[in-house]
Design an enzyme around this catalytic site. Sequence first.
Site, short mmCIF file in Angstrom:
data_model
loop_
_atom_site.label_atom_id
_atom_site.label_comp_id
_atom_site.label_asym_id
_atom_site.label_seq_id
_atom_site.Cartn_x
_atom_site.Cartn_y
_atom_site.Cartn_z
N GLU A 13 0.84 -1.21 0.00
CA GLU A 13 0.00 0.00 0.00
C GLU A 13 0.87 1.26 0.00
O GLU A 13 0.58 2.21 -0.71
CB GLU A 13 -0.91 -0.04 1.24
CG GLU A 13 -1.64 1.23 1.58
CD GLU A 13 -2.74 1.62 0.59
OE1 GLU A 13 -3.10 0.79 -0.25
OE2 GLU A 13 -3.22 2.77 0.66
N TYR A 60 7.80 4.35 1.61
CA TYR A 60 8.25 5.73 1.82
C TYR A 60 9.59 5.77 2.53
O TYR A 60 9.83 5.03 3.49
CB TYR A 60 7.21 6.49 2.66
CG TYR A 60 7.61 7.93 2.98
CD1 TYR A 60 7.56 8.90 1.99
CD2 TYR A 60 8.06 8.29 4.24
CE1 TYR A 60 7.93 10.22 2.26
CE2 TYR A 60 8.44 9.60 4.53
CZ TYR A 60 8.37 10.55 3.53
OH TYR A 60 8.74 11.84 3.80
N VAL A 61 10.46 6.67 2.06
CA VAL A 61 11.73 6.96 2.73
C VAL A 61 11.83 8.48 2.84
O VAL A 61 11.56 9.20 1.86
CB VAL A 61 12.93 6.39 1.94
CG1 VAL A 61 14.25 6.76 2.61
CG2 VAL A 61 12.81 4.87 1.81
N GLY A 68 18.26 7.49 -1.93
CA GLY A 68 19.47 7.21 -2.71
C GLY A 68 20.47 6.34 -1.97
O GLY A 68 21.62 6.20 -2.39
N GLY A 101 19.47 3.12 -0.91
CA GLY A 101 19.01 1.73 -1.02
C GLY A 101 17.97 1.34 0.02
O GLY A 101 17.58 0.16 0.10
N ASN A 159 4.34 10.53 -10.97
CA ASN A 159 5.50 10.25 -10.12
C ASN A 159 6.53 9.44 -10.90
O ASN A 159 6.78 8.27 -10.62
CB ASN A 159 5.02 9.51 -8.87
CG ASN A 159 6.07 9.50 -7.77
OD1 ASN A 159 7.23 9.86 -8.00
ND2 ASN A 159 5.68 9.07 -6.59
N TYR A 188 10.47 1.39 -10.14
CA TYR A 188 9.75 0.11 -10.15
C TYR A 188 10.00 -0.65 -11.45
O TYR A 188 10.20 -1.86 -11.44
CB TYR A 188 8.25 0.35 -9.95
CG TYR A 188 7.90 0.91 -8.59
CD1 TYR A 188 8.40 0.33 -7.43
CD2 TYR A 188 7.06 2.01 -8.46
CE1 TYR A 188 8.09 0.84 -6.17
CE2 TYR A 188 6.74 2.53 -7.20
CZ TYR A 188 7.26 1.94 -6.07
OH TYR A 188 6.95 2.44 -4.83
#
Lengths: 173, 173
Positions: free
Chosen positions: A91, A94-95, A101, A103, A132, A139
């Site tokens: 769902e 997020y980072v 950058g 990983g 996006n 992906y």
Amino acid sequence: MVYTIRVATLEDCKDIYRMIMELAKHEKVSDQVKIAQRDLEQDGFSKNPFFQSIIAEVPEQHRSKDGHSKVGYALYFFAYSSWKGRSVYMEDLYVMPEYRGKGIGKALMSKIAQLGLAAGCNQLNFAVLNWNKESMDFYLSQGCWDVTTGLDYHCMRCEGPALEALARGDPKN
Amino acid sequence: MVYTIRVATLEDCKDIYRMIMELAKHEKVSDQVKIAQRDLEQDGFSKNPFFQSIIAEVPEQHRSKDGHSKVGYALYFFAYSSWKGRSVYMEDLYVMPEYRGKGIGKALMSKIAQLGLAAGCNQLNFAVLNWNKESMDFYLSQGCWDVTTGLDYHCMRCEGPALEALARGDPKN
């Protein structure tokens, strides 16, 4: 950078909620978030939870400018395809911007793939907003494919008064 | 016509499987179905099931030409939106051709809406193939909206070797 990917606990809900709001701001839809931290606690950490979640955490010395050590999360649940059987649905992924950058996003997604395969799942599904491009490219680089374009699938939704009318079996909405 | 909508049991898996194959033929993708009746039994009727299902049944005297009294089914599972909270996902909705136009499809969908609302869900989500105009029109007439068009959402999928590579954390696929 050293970081840990681990299963989230009830105590992580405050940070998951904070990051859900950050992600919604990034997607320019923060007014769409109708849940509260308490919903996450009830829906993810009671018997028969509606979702599972994992957290990316950095050591004390790498805390964010705002003092956060929990710097990424993913939220997923198990699903089913009547063609392919067990599947897992991601769902959210997020980072926090200052940790990208490195990983961490891929490590979170990799963990969901591991947990999905271990549970006998054959597919990992998720959605991405078309604008996006950065996420879409990531992906696609991981071997994912676009079901919407490939099969001309349309995601449909029923909610609010329409859902209530449907439940009542009204002849027309 | 008199019909009953009820929760499916283990004994219904034979008919659910038959109708999954009928639906796949209708959608021209029967070669895509990789599951067997046994998978439905294991995945839907063991502890922590991956899906739920309901059945539409007619009395003996209204059996189909081929002798079937189970004439429709829906397959669904509970899901989660980090914006809106609890949701229900309708994976399949099917009524045998000779029983269409009698409100059975809507009754099945209505039952899922009822079960979803009872479980605290705010959304009913599902997918429809764009060429299936008849189904699309039915859903739109029920107040559902097209998320793909409305939000420019793309459904993405990772499966097979790409999923395994992701789980291993390979640097590149």
